[in-house]
Enzyme design. Structure first.
Site, PDB file in Angstrom:
ATOM      1  N   SER A 253       0.824  -1.193   0.010  1.00  0.00           N
ATOM      2  CA  SER A 253      -0.093   0.057   0.023  1.00  0.00           C
ATOM      3  C   SER A 253       0.938   1.118   0.064  1.00  0.00           C
ATOM      4  O   SER A 253       1.924   1.118   0.563  1.00  0.00           O
ATOM      5  CB  SER A 253      -0.839   0.126   1.236  1.00  0.00           C
ATOM      6  OG  SER A 253      -0.082   0.312   2.332  1.00  0.00           O
ATOM      7  N   LYS A 254       0.282   2.370  -0.728  1.00  0.00           N
ATOM      8  CA  LYS A 254       1.145   3.405  -0.692  1.00  0.00           C
ATOM      9  C   LYS A 254       1.286   4.130   0.719  1.00  0.00           C
ATOM     10  O   LYS A 254       2.338   4.979   0.757  1.00  0.00           O
ATOM     11  CB  LYS A 254       0.585   4.404  -1.756  1.00  0.00           C
ATOM     12  CG  LYS A 254      -0.900   4.817  -1.318  1.00  0.00           C
ATOM     13  CD  LYS A 254      -1.294   5.770  -2.697  1.00  0.00           C
ATOM     14  CE  LYS A 254      -2.661   6.010  -2.369  1.00  0.00           C
ATOM     15  NZ  LYS A 254      -3.319   6.616  -3.398  1.00  0.00           N
ATOM     16  N   ARG A 255       0.693   3.868   1.455  1.00  0.00           N
ATOM     17  CA  ARG A 255       1.235   4.221   2.972  1.00  0.00           C
ATOM     18  C   ARG A 255       2.643   3.765   3.503  1.00  0.00           C
ATOM     19  O   ARG A 255       3.317   4.425   4.017  1.00  0.00           O
ATOM     20  CB  ARG A 255       0.088   4.177   3.996  1.00  0.00           C
ATOM     21  CG  ARG A 255      -1.055   5.137   4.280  1.00  0.00           C
ATOM     22  CD  ARG A 255      -1.833   4.895   5.486  1.00  0.00           C
ATOM     23  NE  ARG A 255      -0.980   5.148   6.461  1.00  0.00           N
ATOM     24  CZ  ARG A 255      -1.066   4.787   7.890  1.00  0.00           C
ATOM     25  NH1 ARG A 255      -2.057   3.969   7.986  1.00  0.00           N
ATOM     26  NH2 ARG A 255      -0.128   5.110   8.719  1.00  0.00           N
TER      27      ARG A 255
END
Ligand code: GLU
Length: 510
Positions: A253-255
Protein backbone atom coordinates in the site's frame (compact mmCIF):
# COMPACT_ATOMS: atom_id res chain seq x y z
CA UNK A 1 -3.60 -25.93 -31.16
CA UNK A 2 -4.73 -22.42 -30.29
CA UNK A 3 -1.87 -20.00 -29.84
CA UNK A 4 -1.38 -18.83 -26.26
CA UNK A 5 -2.85 -15.37 -25.70
CA UNK A 6 -2.61 -13.54 -22.39
CA UNK A 7 -3.62 -10.06 -21.39
CA UNK A 8 -3.27 -7.31 -18.84
CA UNK A 9 -6.50 -5.42 -18.26
CA UNK A 10 -5.83 -2.30 -16.17
CA UNK A 11 -8.54 0.11 -15.09
CA UNK A 12 -7.34 3.67 -15.74
CA UNK A 13 -8.35 5.08 -12.38
CA UNK A 14 -5.13 6.29 -10.83
CA UNK A 15 -1.38 6.11 -10.88
CA UNK A 16 0.31 3.29 -12.82
CA UNK A 17 0.78 0.71 -10.06
CA UNK A 18 3.82 -1.54 -9.64
CA UNK A 19 1.33 -4.40 -9.20
CA UNK A 20 0.12 -3.81 -12.77
CA UNK A 21 3.71 -3.99 -14.00
CA UNK A 22 4.27 -7.22 -12.06
CA UNK A 23 1.16 -8.92 -13.47
CA UNK A 24 1.99 -7.62 -16.98
CA UNK A 25 5.50 -9.02 -16.75
CA UNK A 26 4.30 -12.52 -15.83
CA UNK A 27 1.64 -12.48 -18.55
CA UNK A 28 4.21 -11.28 -21.05
CA UNK A 29 6.79 -13.93 -20.11
CA UNK A 30 4.23 -16.73 -20.11
CA UNK A 31 2.95 -15.81 -23.57
CA UNK A 32 6.34 -15.11 -25.14
CA UNK A 33 7.94 -18.24 -23.74
CA UNK A 34 5.40 -20.19 -25.78
CA UNK A 35 5.56 -18.04 -28.87
CA UNK A 36 2.18 -16.52 -28.03
CA UNK A 37 0.73 -13.04 -27.87
CA UNK A 38 0.28 -10.53 -25.09
CA UNK A 39 -2.58 -8.01 -25.23
CA UNK A 40 -3.32 -4.83 -23.33
CA UNK A 41 -6.97 -3.97 -22.78
CA UNK A 42 -8.22 -0.88 -20.99
CA UNK A 43 -11.09 -1.62 -18.60
CA UNK A 44 -12.71 1.78 -18.30
CA UNK A 45 -16.30 0.82 -17.59
CA UNK A 46 -16.27 2.95 -14.45
CA UNK A 47 -16.91 6.20 -16.29
CA UNK A 48 -16.72 8.28 -13.16
CA UNK A 49 -13.26 7.21 -12.08
CA UNK A 50 -11.57 6.46 -15.41
CA UNK A 51 -9.44 9.19 -16.96
CA UNK A 52 -7.53 9.58 -20.20
CA UNK A 53 -4.49 10.84 -18.32
CA UNK A 54 -4.36 7.73 -16.13
CA UNK A 55 -4.60 5.55 -19.24
CA UNK A 56 -1.77 7.46 -20.91
CA UNK A 57 0.43 7.14 -17.81
CA UNK A 58 -0.18 3.39 -17.56
CA UNK A 59 0.76 2.86 -21.18
CA UNK A 60 3.85 5.06 -20.94
CA UNK A 61 5.07 3.45 -17.72
CA UNK A 62 4.79 -0.08 -19.07
CA UNK A 63 6.59 0.91 -22.26
CA UNK A 64 9.26 2.64 -20.16
CA UNK A 65 9.80 -0.63 -18.30
CA UNK A 66 10.26 -2.41 -21.62
CA UNK A 67 6.99 -4.33 -21.62
CA UNK A 68 5.37 -4.11 -25.04
CA UNK A 69 2.12 -5.66 -26.22
CA UNK A 70 1.08 -7.11 -29.55
CA UNK A 71 -2.41 -5.61 -29.49
CA UNK A 72 -3.81 -2.71 -27.50
CA UNK A 73 -5.45 0.70 -27.75
CA UNK A 74 -2.23 2.18 -29.20
CA UNK A 75 -1.67 -0.71 -31.65
CA UNK A 76 -3.62 -2.31 -34.42
CA UNK A 77 -5.16 -5.68 -33.80
CA UNK A 78 -7.82 -8.03 -35.09
CA UNK A 79 -9.92 -8.04 -31.95
CA UNK A 80 -10.31 -4.34 -31.16
CA UNK A 81 -11.37 -1.90 -30.00
CA UNK A 82 -9.22 -2.52 -26.94
CA UNK A 83 -10.91 0.07 -24.75
CA UNK A 84 -14.10 -1.19 -23.11
CA UNK A 85 -15.88 2.15 -23.29
CA UNK A 86 -15.86 1.69 -27.07
CA UNK A 87 -17.46 -1.75 -26.90
CA UNK A 88 -20.73 -0.88 -25.17
CA UNK A 89 -23.02 -2.42 -27.80
CA UNK A 90 -21.21 -5.74 -27.61
CA UNK A 91 -21.91 -6.02 -23.87
CA UNK A 92 -25.53 -4.96 -24.25
CA UNK A 93 -26.10 -7.66 -26.84
CA UNK A 94 -24.55 -10.25 -24.58
CA UNK A 95 -26.61 -9.17 -21.58
CA UNK A 96 -29.74 -9.45 -23.74
CA UNK A 97 -28.74 -12.91 -24.82
CA UNK A 98 -28.50 -14.01 -21.17
CA UNK A 99 -31.95 -12.56 -20.46
CA UNK A 100 -33.43 -14.41 -23.42
CA UNK A 101 -31.85 -17.66 -22.26
CA UNK A 102 -33.15 -17.19 -18.72
CA UNK A 103 -29.72 -16.74 -17.11
CA UNK A 104 -30.20 -13.11 -16.19
CA UNK A 105 -33.09 -10.83 -15.29
CA UNK A 106 -34.14 -7.19 -15.19
CA UNK A 107 -33.99 -5.75 -11.69
CA UNK A 108 -35.97 -2.59 -11.05
CA UNK A 109 -35.31 -2.27 -7.32
CA UNK A 110 -34.17 1.09 -6.07
CA UNK A 111 -30.85 1.49 -4.24
CA UNK A 112 -32.80 2.18 -1.02
CA UNK A 113 -34.81 -1.02 -1.37
CA UNK A 114 -31.64 -2.99 -1.99
CA UNK A 115 -29.89 -1.48 1.00
CA UNK A 116 -32.84 -2.51 3.17
CA UNK A 117 -32.65 -6.07 1.88
CA UNK A 118 -28.92 -6.19 2.54
CA UNK A 119 -29.50 -4.88 6.05
CA UNK A 120 -32.12 -7.58 6.66
CA UNK A 121 -29.73 -10.28 5.50
CA UNK A 122 -27.04 -8.96 7.82
CA UNK A 123 -29.44 -8.90 10.76
CA UNK A 124 -30.55 -12.46 10.07
CA UNK A 125 -26.91 -13.50 10.03
CA UNK A 126 -27.21 -14.71 6.44
CA UNK A 127 -24.27 -15.12 4.12
CA UNK A 128 -22.85 -11.94 2.65
CA UNK A 129 -23.62 -13.10 -0.90
CA UNK A 130 -26.48 -10.98 -2.15
CA UNK A 131 -29.51 -12.92 -3.32
CA UNK A 132 -33.02 -11.74 -4.06
CA UNK A 133 -36.00 -13.91 -3.28
CA UNK A 134 -38.35 -14.03 -6.26
CA UNK A 135 -35.96 -11.97 -8.33
CA UNK A 136 -38.03 -11.97 -11.50
CA UNK A 137 -41.16 -10.00 -12.18
CA UNK A 138 -43.83 -11.46 -14.51
CA UNK A 139 -42.98 -10.88 -18.16
CA UNK A 140 -45.86 -8.48 -18.71
CA UNK A 141 -44.84 -6.35 -15.75
CA UNK A 142 -41.27 -6.22 -17.06
CA UNK A 143 -42.52 -5.08 -20.49
CA UNK A 144 -44.70 -2.43 -18.90
CA UNK A 145 -41.90 -1.02 -16.76
CA UNK A 146 -39.44 -1.03 -19.65
CA UNK A 147 -41.90 0.83 -21.86
CA UNK A 148 -42.52 3.36 -19.10
CA UNK A 149 -38.79 3.97 -18.87
CA UNK A 150 -38.19 2.77 -15.31
CA UNK A 151 -34.48 2.59 -14.46
CA UNK A 152 -33.15 -0.98 -14.24
CA UNK A 153 -30.04 -3.08 -14.04
CA UNK A 154 -29.49 -6.57 -15.42
CA UNK A 155 -28.36 -9.19 -12.88
CA UNK A 156 -27.12 -12.71 -13.40
CA UNK A 157 -28.74 -15.68 -11.74
CA UNK A 158 -26.52 -17.53 -9.32
CA UNK A 159 -27.15 -20.84 -7.55
CA UNK A 160 -28.44 -20.47 -4.01
CA UNK A 161 -26.66 -23.53 -2.59
CA UNK A 162 -23.83 -25.88 -3.30
CA UNK A 163 -20.18 -25.36 -4.00
CA UNK A 164 -18.50 -23.86 -7.03
CA UNK A 165 -15.29 -25.56 -8.05
CA UNK A 166 -12.79 -24.12 -10.44
CA UNK A 167 -9.24 -24.94 -11.35
CA UNK A 168 -6.42 -22.53 -10.73
CA UNK A 169 -3.14 -23.26 -12.43
CA UNK A 170 -1.15 -22.69 -9.24
CA UNK A 171 -3.64 -23.77 -6.60
CA UNK A 172 -5.40 -26.75 -8.16
CA UNK A 173 -9.10 -27.04 -7.30
CA UNK A 174 -10.54 -24.02 -5.52
CA UNK A 175 -13.92 -24.27 -3.83
CA UNK A 176 -16.21 -21.38 -3.02
CA UNK A 177 -19.75 -21.71 -1.64
CA UNK A 178 -22.37 -20.37 -3.99
CA UNK A 179 -24.08 -18.96 -0.93
CA UNK A 180 -21.31 -16.35 -0.79
CA UNK A 181 -21.73 -15.24 -4.38
CA UNK A 182 -23.88 -12.24 -5.34
CA UNK A 183 -26.56 -12.09 -7.97
CA UNK A 184 -24.09 -9.87 -9.71
CA UNK A 185 -25.14 -6.80 -11.68
CA UNK A 186 -23.97 -7.31 -15.26
CA UNK A 187 -25.33 -4.18 -16.89
CA UNK A 188 -25.65 -0.98 -14.88
CA UNK A 189 -28.45 1.57 -14.99
CA UNK A 190 -26.33 3.79 -17.28
CA UNK A 191 -26.13 0.98 -19.83
CA UNK A 192 -22.49 0.28 -19.09
CA UNK A 193 -21.42 -3.25 -18.18
CA UNK A 194 -19.80 -4.10 -14.88
CA UNK A 195 -16.26 -5.44 -14.79
CA UNK A 196 -17.53 -9.04 -14.61
CA UNK A 197 -19.55 -9.04 -17.82
CA UNK A 198 -17.12 -6.95 -19.86
CA UNK A 199 -14.10 -8.91 -18.69
CA UNK A 200 -15.55 -12.32 -19.57
CA UNK A 201 -17.03 -11.22 -22.90
CA UNK A 202 -13.76 -9.59 -23.93
CA UNK A 203 -11.54 -12.43 -22.80
CA UNK A 204 -13.65 -14.73 -24.97
CA UNK A 205 -13.90 -12.45 -28.01
CA UNK A 206 -10.19 -11.58 -27.80
CA UNK A 207 -9.33 -15.30 -27.72
CA UNK A 208 -7.55 -15.12 -24.37
CA UNK A 209 -6.39 -18.61 -23.44
CA UNK A 210 -4.86 -17.88 -20.01
CA UNK A 211 -6.28 -15.41 -17.51
CA UNK A 212 -3.29 -14.58 -15.31
CA UNK A 213 -4.19 -11.96 -12.73
CA UNK A 214 -3.86 -10.91 -9.09
CA UNK A 215 -5.10 -13.04 -6.24
CA UNK A 216 -7.71 -10.42 -5.33
CA UNK A 217 -9.88 -11.72 -8.20
CA UNK A 218 -10.22 -15.29 -6.91
CA UNK A 219 -13.60 -14.61 -5.34
CA UNK A 220 -14.92 -13.28 -8.64
CA UNK A 221 -13.93 -16.38 -10.57
CA UNK A 222 -17.10 -18.41 -9.76
CA UNK A 223 -19.20 -15.72 -11.44
CA UNK A 224 -16.86 -15.64 -14.40
CA UNK A 225 -16.86 -19.40 -14.80
CA UNK A 226 -20.66 -19.41 -14.60
CA UNK A 227 -20.87 -16.77 -17.31
CA UNK A 228 -18.68 -18.91 -19.59
CA UNK A 229 -21.06 -21.79 -18.96
CA UNK A 230 -24.14 -19.67 -19.62
CA UNK A 231 -22.69 -18.51 -22.93
CA UNK A 232 -21.50 -22.01 -23.79
CA UNK A 233 -17.89 -20.89 -24.25
CA UNK A 234 -14.71 -22.79 -23.61
CA UNK A 235 -13.07 -21.81 -20.32
CA UNK A 236 -9.67 -20.15 -20.29
CA UNK A 237 -7.06 -21.35 -17.80
CA UNK A 238 -7.26 -19.28 -14.61
CA UNK A 239 -4.10 -18.41 -12.72
CA UNK A 240 -4.07 -16.08 -9.72
CA UNK A 241 -0.71 -14.57 -8.80
CA UNK A 242 0.16 -13.91 -5.16
CA UNK A 243 -0.28 -10.29 -4.07
CA UNK A 244 2.74 -8.09 -3.53
CA UNK A 245 3.30 -7.26 0.13
CA UNK A 246 5.00 -4.64 2.26
CA UNK A 247 7.94 -5.85 4.39
CA UNK A 248 5.50 -6.24 7.32
CA UNK A 249 3.51 -8.69 5.14
CA UNK A 250 0.49 -6.42 4.75
CA UNK A 251 -0.86 -5.87 1.22
CA UNK A 252 1.37 -3.45 -0.68
CA UNK A 253 0.00 0.00 0.00
CA UNK A 254 1.18 3.49 -0.72
CA UNK A 255 1.13 4.35 2.98
CA UNK A 256 4.04 2.01 3.52
CA UNK A 257 5.76 1.89 0.13
CA UNK A 258 5.32 4.16 -2.86
CA UNK A 259 3.34 2.15 -5.41
CA UNK A 260 3.42 4.34 -8.51
CA UNK A 261 5.84 3.27 -11.25
CA UNK A 262 6.36 6.98 -11.89
CA UNK A 263 7.77 7.41 -8.40
CA UNK A 264 10.47 4.82 -9.11
CA UNK A 265 11.23 6.50 -12.41
CA UNK A 266 11.49 9.86 -10.64
CA UNK A 267 13.76 8.36 -7.96
CA UNK A 268 16.21 7.26 -10.63
CA UNK A 269 15.69 3.54 -10.74
CA UNK A 270 16.65 1.97 -14.04
CA UNK A 271 13.75 0.25 -15.83
CA UNK A 272 15.76 -2.94 -16.33
CA UNK A 273 16.47 -3.17 -12.60
CA UNK A 274 12.87 -2.55 -11.57
CA UNK A 275 11.62 -5.10 -14.08
CA UNK A 276 14.22 -7.62 -12.92
CA UNK A 277 13.16 -7.03 -9.32
CA UNK A 278 9.48 -7.57 -10.18
CA UNK A 279 10.47 -10.80 -11.92
CA UNK A 280 11.71 -12.06 -8.56
CA UNK A 281 8.37 -11.53 -6.88
CA UNK A 282 7.30 -15.11 -6.22
CA UNK A 283 9.39 -16.46 -9.09
CA UNK A 284 13.01 -17.49 -9.15
CA UNK A 285 15.43 -18.15 -11.95
CA UNK A 286 16.21 -21.88 -12.33
CA UNK A 287 19.80 -21.37 -11.06
CA UNK A 288 18.57 -18.88 -8.42
CA UNK A 289 20.57 -16.00 -9.85
CA UNK A 290 19.25 -12.62 -8.79
CA UNK A 291 20.13 -10.58 -11.83
CA UNK A 292 18.54 -11.43 -15.17
CA UNK A 293 17.24 -9.61 -18.23
CA UNK A 294 13.71 -9.71 -19.60
CA UNK A 295 14.92 -11.86 -22.47
CA UNK A 296 16.51 -14.35 -20.08
CA UNK A 297 13.37 -14.41 -17.99
CA UNK A 298 11.27 -15.18 -21.06
CA UNK A 299 13.60 -17.95 -22.10
CA UNK A 300 13.56 -19.67 -18.72
CA UNK A 301 10.07 -18.81 -17.56
CA UNK A 302 8.13 -21.62 -15.96
CA UNK A 303 4.90 -20.60 -14.32
CA UNK A 304 5.00 -23.61 -12.00
CA UNK A 305 8.03 -22.10 -10.28
CA UNK A 306 5.82 -19.39 -8.78
CA UNK A 307 5.56 -19.78 -5.04
CA UNK A 308 2.37 -18.69 -3.35
CA UNK A 309 3.88 -17.22 -0.16
CA UNK A 310 3.25 -13.48 -0.48
CA UNK A 311 6.24 -11.90 -2.23
CA UNK A 312 7.72 -8.93 -0.35
CA UNK A 313 8.36 -5.76 -2.28
CA UNK A 314 11.35 -4.43 -0.38
CA UNK A 315 12.75 -1.10 -1.52
CA UNK A 316 16.12 -1.78 0.11
CA UNK A 317 16.59 -4.91 -2.00
CA UNK A 318 15.43 -3.11 -5.10
CA UNK A 319 17.92 -0.34 -4.40
CA UNK A 320 20.71 -2.88 -4.07
CA UNK A 321 19.78 -4.51 -7.39
CA UNK A 322 19.64 -1.10 -9.04
CA UNK A 323 23.16 -0.34 -7.79
CA UNK A 324 24.37 -3.58 -9.38
CA UNK A 325 22.91 -2.50 -12.72
CA UNK A 326 24.52 0.93 -12.42
CA UNK A 327 27.92 -0.57 -11.56
CA UNK A 328 27.95 -3.55 -13.88
CA UNK A 329 25.83 -2.73 -16.88
CA UNK A 330 26.48 0.90 -17.73
CA UNK A 331 29.50 2.24 -19.53
CA UNK A 332 30.56 5.70 -18.42
CA UNK A 333 28.82 7.10 -21.48
CA UNK A 334 25.60 5.23 -20.69
CA UNK A 335 25.73 6.32 -17.08
CA UNK A 336 26.18 9.96 -18.06
CA UNK A 337 23.33 9.65 -20.52
CA UNK A 338 21.08 8.24 -17.79
CA UNK A 339 21.93 11.11 -15.45
CA UNK A 340 21.06 13.56 -18.16
CA UNK A 341 17.83 11.86 -19.00
CA UNK A 342 16.89 11.60 -15.35
CA UNK A 343 17.34 15.22 -14.16
CA UNK A 344 20.34 16.95 -15.70
CA UNK A 345 18.50 17.85 -18.85
CA UNK A 346 17.70 21.26 -20.20
CA UNK A 347 13.93 21.31 -19.69
CA UNK A 348 14.27 20.29 -16.03
CA UNK A 349 17.16 22.68 -15.34
CA UNK A 350 15.31 25.54 -17.04
CA UNK A 351 12.36 25.17 -14.69
CA UNK A 352 14.67 25.29 -11.68
CA UNK A 353 16.74 28.16 -13.08
CA UNK A 354 13.61 30.27 -13.51
CA UNK A 355 12.82 29.81 -9.88
CA UNK A 356 16.23 30.65 -8.41
CA UNK A 357 17.73 33.26 -10.75
CA UNK A 358 16.74 36.15 -8.50
CA UNK A 359 17.65 34.37 -5.32
CA UNK A 360 21.37 33.65 -5.67
CA UNK A 361 24.54 35.72 -5.65
CA UNK A 362 27.02 33.32 -7.17
CA UNK A 363 26.32 30.24 -9.22
CA UNK A 364 27.56 27.94 -6.48
CA UNK A 365 24.60 29.07 -4.33
CA UNK A 366 22.53 26.78 -6.52
CA UNK A 367 23.13 23.85 -4.17
CA UNK A 368 21.74 25.71 -1.11
CA UNK A 369 18.65 26.60 -3.01
CA UNK A 370 18.03 23.68 -5.26
CA UNK A 371 19.73 20.50 -4.06
CA UNK A 372 16.35 19.03 -3.12
CA UNK A 373 15.36 18.90 -6.78
CA UNK A 374 18.03 16.24 -7.24
CA UNK A 375 17.46 14.10 -4.17
CA UNK A 376 15.04 11.33 -3.34
CA UNK A 377 13.33 11.47 0.04
CA UNK A 378 14.97 14.13 2.24
CA UNK A 379 16.62 13.28 5.53
CA UNK A 380 14.26 14.46 8.23
CA UNK A 381 13.84 14.15 11.97
CA UNK A 382 10.75 14.98 14.05
CA UNK A 383 12.40 18.10 15.49
CA UNK A 384 12.61 19.64 12.00
CA UNK A 385 8.86 20.15 12.34
CA UNK A 386 8.90 22.04 15.65
CA UNK A 387 6.81 25.18 15.45
CA UNK A 388 5.79 27.68 18.08
CA UNK A 389 2.07 27.37 17.41
CA UNK A 390 1.55 23.99 15.85
CA UNK A 391 1.58 20.92 18.06
CA UNK A 392 2.93 17.74 16.56
CA UNK A 393 -0.60 16.38 16.07
CA UNK A 394 -1.58 19.56 14.16
CA UNK A 395 1.46 19.17 11.96
CA UNK A 396 0.58 15.55 11.27
CA UNK A 397 -2.97 16.47 10.44
CA UNK A 398 -1.87 19.17 8.02
CA UNK A 399 0.47 16.78 6.25
CA UNK A 400 -2.10 13.98 6.08
CA UNK A 401 -4.95 16.19 4.90
CA UNK A 402 -2.71 17.91 2.33
CA UNK A 403 -1.64 14.53 1.04
CA UNK A 404 -5.20 13.32 0.64
CA UNK A 405 -6.24 16.63 -0.89
CA UNK A 406 -3.36 16.60 -3.38
CA UNK A 407 -4.24 13.04 -4.40
CA UNK A 408 -7.46 14.35 -5.89
CA UNK A 409 -5.67 16.69 -8.31
CA UNK A 410 -6.14 15.51 -11.84
CA UNK A 411 -3.88 18.07 -13.57
CA UNK A 412 -0.78 18.87 -11.54
CA UNK A 413 -0.45 22.65 -11.84
CA UNK A 414 0.37 25.52 -9.50
CA UNK A 415 -3.17 26.84 -9.87
CA UNK A 416 -4.73 23.55 -8.80
CA UNK A 417 -2.31 22.98 -5.94
CA UNK A 418 -2.90 26.51 -4.73
CA UNK A 419 -6.72 26.28 -4.79
CA UNK A 420 -6.69 22.99 -2.91
CA UNK A 421 -4.23 24.11 -0.24
CA UNK A 422 -5.80 27.55 0.22
CA UNK A 423 -9.19 25.94 0.75
CA UNK A 424 -7.68 23.39 3.09
CA UNK A 425 -6.24 26.20 5.23
CA UNK A 426 -9.69 27.79 5.33
CA UNK A 427 -11.57 24.68 6.36
CA UNK A 428 -8.96 23.80 8.97
CA UNK A 429 -9.10 27.40 10.22
CA UNK A 430 -5.39 27.90 9.81
CA UNK A 431 -3.36 30.76 8.41
CA UNK A 432 -1.85 29.89 5.04
CA UNK A 433 1.62 30.34 6.55
CA UNK A 434 0.87 27.82 9.24
CA UNK A 435 -0.50 25.26 6.80
CA UNK A 436 2.49 25.65 4.52
CA UNK A 437 5.15 25.30 7.22
CA UNK A 438 5.20 21.49 7.54
CA UNK A 439 4.62 21.10 3.80
CA UNK A 440 7.65 23.28 3.14
CA UNK A 441 9.87 21.17 5.39
CA UNK A 442 8.53 17.87 4.06
CA UNK A 443 9.06 18.86 0.43
CA UNK A 444 12.39 20.69 0.64
CA UNK A 445 13.85 19.07 3.75
CA UNK A 446 15.20 22.50 4.53
CA UNK A 447 14.35 25.84 6.07
CA UNK A 448 15.52 27.69 2.93
CA UNK A 449 14.08 26.92 -0.47
CA UNK A 450 12.41 28.61 -3.42
CA UNK A 451 8.59 29.04 -3.37
CA UNK A 452 7.26 25.67 -2.39
CA UNK A 453 4.22 25.35 -4.64
CA UNK A 454 6.35 26.07 -7.70
CA UNK A 455 8.82 23.52 -6.41
CA UNK A 456 6.09 20.93 -6.05
CA UNK A 457 5.06 21.49 -9.64
CA UNK A 458 8.64 20.85 -10.76
CA UNK A 459 9.08 17.80 -8.52
CA UNK A 460 5.86 16.35 -9.89
CA UNK A 461 2.95 14.68 -8.10
CA UNK A 462 4.58 11.34 -7.28
CA UNK A 463 7.68 12.78 -5.63
CA UNK A 464 5.75 15.51 -3.83
CA UNK A 465 3.26 13.07 -2.39
CA UNK A 466 5.96 10.57 -1.49
CA UNK A 467 7.76 13.30 0.48
CA UNK A 468 4.63 14.19 2.42
CA UNK A 469 4.10 10.50 3.17
CA UNK A 470 7.75 10.18 4.19
CA UNK A 471 7.35 13.09 6.64
CA UNK A 472 4.33 11.36 8.18
CA UNK A 473 6.34 8.16 8.53
CA UNK A 474 9.13 10.08 10.28
CA UNK A 475 6.59 11.65 12.63
CA UNK A 476 4.91 8.24 13.18
CA UNK A 477 1.55 9.83 12.48
CA UNK A 478 -1.34 9.01 12.14
CA UNK A 479 -2.04 6.18 14.55
CA UNK A 480 -4.74 3.70 13.54
CA UNK A 481 -7.28 5.54 15.64
CA UNK A 482 -6.31 8.91 14.21
CA UNK A 483 -6.50 7.53 10.67
CA UNK A 484 -10.13 6.50 11.13
CA UNK A 485 -11.11 9.78 12.71
CA UNK A 486 -9.29 11.88 10.13
CA UNK A 487 -10.64 9.86 7.23
CA UNK A 488 -14.19 10.60 8.35
CA UNK A 489 -13.42 14.25 8.82
CA UNK A 490 -11.68 14.49 5.49
CA UNK A 491 -14.54 12.74 3.72
CA UNK A 492 -16.78 15.56 4.85
CA UNK A 493 -14.33 18.35 3.97
CA UNK A 494 -13.36 16.95 0.60
CA UNK A 495 -16.25 18.41 -1.34
CA UNK A 496 -15.28 21.90 -0.25
CA UNK A 497 -11.71 21.77 -1.43
CA UNK A 498 -11.97 22.07 -5.18
CA UNK A 499 -14.20 25.12 -5.26
CA UNK A 500 -12.43 28.43 -5.55
CA UNK A 501 -15.11 30.26 -3.60
CA UNK A 502 -14.97 31.57 -0.06
CA UNK A 503 -16.04 28.88 2.32
CA UNK A 504 -18.32 29.22 5.31
CA UNK A 505 -17.16 26.99 8.05
CA UNK A 506 -19.67 24.94 9.96
CA UNK A 507 -19.11 23.64 13.46
CA UNK A 508 -18.87 20.16 12.06
CA UNK A 509 -15.38 20.78 10.76
CA UNK A 510 -13.85 21.77 14.06
N1 GLU B 1 -9.68 -4.38 -14.59
C1 GLU B 1 -9.21 -5.34 -13.64
C2 GLU B 1 -8.09 -4.67 -12.84
O1 GLU B 1 -8.08 -3.50 -12.76
C3 GLU B 1 -8.73 -6.57 -14.35
C4 GLU B 1 -8.73 -7.80 -13.51
C5 GLU B 1 -8.50 -9.03 -14.39
O2 GLU B 1 -7.37 -9.18 -14.86
O3 GLU B 1 -9.44 -9.77 -14.61
O4 GLU B 1 -7.22 -5.25 -12.27
Amino acid sequence: MQPVRTRIAPSPTGEPHVGTAYVSLFNYCFAKQQGGEFILRIEDTDQQRSTASSEAKILQSLHWLGIHWDEGPDQNGKYGPYRQSERRDIYQQHAQQLIEQGHAFYCFRSPEELEKLRQQRREQGLNPGFKLENPELPELEVKKRLSEGHPYVIRMKVPEHGVCQFTDLLRGTVEIDWAQVDMQVLLKADGMPTYHLANVVDDHLMRITHVIRGEEWINSTPKHQLLYEYFGWELPVFCHLPLLRNPDKSKLSKRKNPTSILFYQRMGYLPEALLNYLGRMGWSFPDEREKFSLEEMVRHFNINRISLGGPIFDIEKLKWLNSVYIREDLSLTDFTAWLQEWAFNEPYLTQIAQLIQNRIEVLSDVTNQAAFFFTGLPELAPNNFEHKKLKIEDTGKILQFSLWALESIETWSKQNISVILTNLAKVLELKMKELMFPIFIAISGNAVAPPIMDSMVILGPEMSRARLQHALTILKIPSKKQTKKWQNEFEYLKQLLTKSIPITISNHTK
